[in-house]
Every structure is written in C-alpha cells, then in structure tokens.
Design a protein around this motif. Sequence first.
Motif, PDB file in Angstrom:
ATOM      1  N   GLU A 109       0.818  -1.225   0.000  1.00 44.57           N
ATOM      2  CA  GLU A 109       0.000   0.000   0.000  1.00 44.57           C
ATOM      3  C   GLU A 109       0.849   1.272   0.000  1.00 44.57           C
ATOM      4  OE1 GLU A 109       0.228  -1.690   4.224  1.00 44.57           O
ATOM      5  OE2 GLU A 109      -0.221  -2.431   2.206  1.00 44.57           O
ATOM      6  N   GLU A 110       2.137   1.142   0.332  1.00 45.00           N
ATOM      7  CA  GLU A 110       3.047   2.298   0.264  1.00 45.00           C
ATOM      8  C   GLU A 110       3.684   2.434  -1.111  1.00 45.00           C
ATOM      9  OE1 GLU A 110       3.242   4.248   2.906  1.00 45.00           O
ATOM     10  OE2 GLU A 110       1.906   2.900   4.019  1.00 45.00           O
ATOM     11  N   GLY A 111       3.358   1.506  -2.008  1.00 42.14           N
ATOM     12  CA  GLY A 111       3.938   1.545  -3.344  1.00 42.14           C
ATOM     13  C   GLY A 111       5.302   0.891  -3.453  1.00 42.14           C
ATOM     14  N   VAL A 112       5.721   0.199  -2.382  1.00 39.38           N
ATOM     15  CA  VAL A 112       7.023  -0.477  -2.388  1.00 39.38           C
ATOM     16  C   VAL A 112       6.865  -1.857  -3.019  1.00 39.38           C
ATOM     17  CG1 VAL A 112       8.912  -1.369  -0.955  1.00 39.38           C
ATOM     18  CG2 VAL A 112       7.739   0.766  -0.317  1.00 39.38           C
ATOM     19  N   TYR A 176       6.319  -2.919 -23.010  1.00 36.21           N
ATOM     20  CA  TYR A 176       5.510  -1.764 -22.621  1.00 36.21           C
ATOM     21  C   TYR A 176       6.377  -0.734 -21.903  1.00 36.21           C
ATOM     22  CZ  TYR A 176       1.549  -4.828 -23.670  1.00 36.21           C
ATOM     23  OH  TYR A 176       0.652  -5.660 -24.303  1.00 36.21           O
ATOM     24  N   GLY A 177       5.795   0.437 -21.647  1.00 41.70           N
ATOM     25  CA  GLY A 177       6.514   1.486 -20.936  1.00 41.70           C
ATOM     26  C   GLY A 177       6.884   1.052 -19.528  1.00 41.70           C
ATOM     27  N   GLN A 178       7.910   1.683 -18.985  1.00 38.65           N
ATOM     28  CA  GLN A 178       8.451   1.308 -17.676  1.00 38.65           C
ATOM     29  C   GLN A 178       7.382   1.404 -16.589  1.00 38.65           C
ATOM     30  OE1 GLN A 178      12.389   2.613 -17.008  1.00 38.65           O
ATOM     31  NE2 GLN A 178      12.204   2.675 -14.770  1.00 38.65           N
ATOM     32  N   SER A 179       7.293   0.340 -15.771  1.00 45.17           N
ATOM     33  CA  SER A 179       6.230   0.318 -14.758  1.00 45.17           C
ATOM     34  C   SER A 179       6.747   0.248 -13.327  1.00 45.17           C
ATOM     35  CB  SER A 179       5.277  -0.858 -15.020  1.00 45.17           C
ATOM     36  OG  SER A 179       5.978  -2.083 -15.054  1.00 45.17           O
ATOM     37  N   PHE A 180       8.056   0.158 -13.135  1.00 44.94           N
ATOM     38  CA  PHE A 180       8.601   0.311 -11.771  1.00 44.94           C
ATOM     39  C   PHE A 180      10.007   0.900 -11.882  1.00 44.94           C
ATOM     40  CE2 PHE A 180       9.901  -4.042 -12.876  1.00 44.94           C
ATOM     41  CZ  PHE A 180      11.225  -4.094 -12.459  1.00 44.94           C
ATOM     42  N   ASP A 181      10.435   1.566 -10.806  1.00 49.36           N
ATOM     43  CA  ASP A 181      11.704   2.310 -10.828  1.00 49.36           C
ATOM     44  C   ASP A 181      12.809   1.649 -10.006  1.00 49.36           C
ATOM     45  OD1 ASP A 181      10.666   4.397 -12.430  1.00 49.36           O
ATOM     46  OD2 ASP A 181       9.690   5.254 -10.657  1.00 49.36           O
ATOM     47  N   GLU A 182      12.438   0.781  -9.064  1.00 47.46           N
ATOM     48  CA  GLU A 182      13.449   0.174  -8.208  1.00 47.46           C
ATOM     49  C   GLU A 182      14.065  -1.047  -8.887  1.00 47.46           C
ATOM     50  OE1 GLU A 182      10.376  -0.173  -4.856  1.00 47.46           O
ATOM     51  OE2 GLU A 182       9.745   0.852  -6.675  1.00 47.46           O
ATOM     52  N   ASN A 183      14.993  -1.689  -8.185  1.00 45.43           N
ATOM     53  CA  ASN A 183      15.495  -2.989  -8.608  1.00 45.43           C
ATOM     54  C   ASN A 183      14.668  -4.087  -7.964  1.00 45.43           C
ATOM     55  OD1 ASN A 183      17.644  -1.921 -10.093  1.00 45.43           O
ATOM     56  ND2 ASN A 183      19.019  -1.942  -8.333  1.00 45.43           N
ATOM     57  N   LEU A 184      14.542  -5.214  -8.647  1.00 44.18           N
ATOM     58  CA  LEU A 184      14.071  -6.424  -7.984  1.00 44.18           C
ATOM     59  C   LEU A 184      15.210  -6.942  -7.100  1.00 44.18           C
ATOM     60  CD1 LEU A 184      12.221  -8.186 -10.965  1.00 44.18           C
ATOM     61  CD2 LEU A 184      11.312  -6.549  -9.303  1.00 44.18           C
ATOM     62  N   ASP A 204      22.305  -9.464 -17.834  1.00 42.91           N
ATOM     63  CA  ASP A 204      21.543  -8.232 -17.591  1.00 42.91           C
ATOM     64  C   ASP A 204      20.897  -8.228 -16.215  1.00 42.91           C
ATOM     65  OD1 ASP A 204      21.759  -6.639 -20.076  1.00 42.91           O
ATOM     66  OD2 ASP A 204      20.769  -8.351 -21.006  1.00 42.91           O
ATOM     67  N   LEU A 205      20.609  -9.408 -15.674  1.00 40.66           N
ATOM     68  CA  LEU A 205      19.920  -9.491 -14.387  1.00 40.66           C
ATOM     69  C   LEU A 205      20.837  -9.214 -13.205  1.00 40.66           C
ATOM     70  CD1 LEU A 205      17.603 -12.599 -14.938  1.00 40.66           C
ATOM     71  CD2 LEU A 205      17.068 -10.177 -15.243  1.00 40.66           C
ATOM     72  N   GLU A 206      22.115  -8.942 -13.462  1.00 35.72           N
ATOM     73  CA  GLU A 206      22.997  -8.519 -12.367  1.00 35.72           C
ATOM     74  C   GLU A 206      22.447  -7.252 -11.712  1.00 35.72           C
ATOM     75  OE1 GLU A 206      26.939  -8.101 -13.909  1.00 35.72           O
ATOM     76  OE2 GLU A 206      27.195 -10.262 -14.233  1.00 35.72           O
ATOM     77  N   VAL A 207      21.822  -6.410 -12.526  1.00 35.38           N
ATOM     78  CA  VAL A 207      21.092  -5.237 -12.005  1.00 35.38           C
ATOM     79  C   VAL A 207      19.652  -5.397 -12.487  1.00 35.38           C
ATOM     80  CG1 VAL A 207      20.915  -2.724 -11.932  1.00 35.38           C
ATOM     81  CG2 VAL A 207      23.170  -3.812 -12.158  1.00 35.38           C
ATOM     82  N   PRO A 208      18.799  -6.023 -11.667  1.00 34.04           N
ATOM     83  CA  PRO A 208      17.460  -6.404 -12.145  1.00 34.04           C
ATOM     84  C   PRO A 208      16.437  -5.269 -12.079  1.00 34.04           C
ATOM     85  CG  PRO A 208      17.788  -7.235  -9.930  1.00 34.04           C
ATOM     86  CD  PRO A 208      19.070  -6.547 -10.316  1.00 34.04           C
TER      87      PRO A 208
END
Length: 268
Positions: A109-112, A176-184, A204-208
Amino acid sequence: MKDKRILYVSSEVVPYLAENEVSLMSYDVPKMINDQGGQIRIFMPRYGNINERRHQLHEVIRLSGMNLVVNDLDMPLIIKVASIPKERIQVYFIDNDEYFKRKATFADEEGVLYPDNDERAIFFAKGVVETVKKLNWVPDIIHVHGWLAAMLPIYMKHYYKNEALFSETKIITSVYGQSFDENLDLEMINKVKFDGVPHEAVSDLEVPNYENVLKASILHSDGVIIASENVSPSLTKFIESSGKPFLPFAAKDAFADAYTNFYRTFGL
C-alpha cells in the motif's frame, strides 16, 4: 489465423484487473485471434485482489498439486480457471498462497515493490509451462505481456529447452513502458542460475531493474512487439539492434492487422 494455437502469458488481464496498457492488450489481442478462429489460452497470476466469486474462478484439481522448486524451496502450484463472459475465452490462473494471496499485484500500500517479485516471476513462468505440458496443448506461438511474465522466454530457452512439446513453438514478447523504478531482488540472477541458466545468458539481471529484465526476455524471444508509445529510447534502440524481428508501435485502431501480419512472419 483459423485453428492456429496461441498461448498468451500476461501479468495482467482485464476484466480481472484494472485497465492499463498491459491488461487491455492482453484482452484485446487474444479476442482478435479468437474472433479469427484461432485457438487461444490465456495465463495470468491469481493475485489476491481478484474476486474469485464475481469472476467464477474454480480450481482445476487434475492440474493442481505439483510442487515447483524456486531457489531450492518447494512451492505448491494451484491452477484455477475462468471464462471471460460472452467471449468463450478460457483464462488459467497460476496460484500459490505464499506468492499470490496478498491483496495487491506488485507493490504494497506504500507503493514499495514486494521483495519476492523475482521469485513470483520464476514461479509464474514454471507454472505456465508445467500446466501447458499437463494440458498437452502445443502452442504455435507464446505471446508474453508484462514484466512479471518476462522470465518465461528465458526458462523456455534453457530450463525447458529439451521439451519436445515446444520444439516448434515461437516466443514473442510485447514490450511496454516502464512500470517500476526500483530494482528487484539483487539475488535474482543467482535464483535463475540455480535452475541451470548460464550466467552469460542473463548477465543483464545482475542489475534487475525494469529495463534489464525486459532485455533478458527480449534476448530469449523469437520476435518483439513494441506495444507502447512510452518505451524508453534506450530499450527501443536495444530492440532495434537485437537482430530479432520486431513490430513497431501500432495504434489501437491499427494493431489488429499489424499483429496478425507479424504472427504470419513466423509461419502462421
């Protein structure tokens, strides 16, 4: 497209989730192929915010019951199914209490972002393939929508590479356009490597982050569709230079012919 078999694997589909680019196209494209006489199946996660009673989901006992290993943990697979009203389109839901019972899709709910989104993506990919194997339904094309479905091309090309059922199947990824800004989770690459995927295939998944997850998916796809006007210039350039057949963005009123013709380039 009559009698051609297309499997749609999406992180979001209307009417089960709110309308956005991914969920709308994940309904509109299968409906178009269904109207043309194609045979389709749709797979999506069964998030906890999907109202099972309203949408008449029910568990398919004969498909449920197996365990999938994610990062060396056994996770039970539950399969549910529903039909989109008036369209006679079956939707299969990949479910697991640990991964999908929470009352939201990707973030709290905090968007995290949920910290286990990487494992949810791996579980979803494996769950789709294992269920299709049980159905013994051979798709001509698997069309992937949404970043949570992005692990499927990787697992198809490595973990399931010796499955005779899919020897002729082609994989198309819609971007599609970017939908999250953090890393997994930064351990994501190691969880994928645990399943025998070589490091160089998913470096590429070294920085997911969003873009790198999509890059890994694109590299393991047979074709790519730019499904949004909002795809970043860097990701667009990557697609254009990948050597993969790709379809530029087509507006809502023109996508039907464009997508059908693109499918036909893969022998359909």
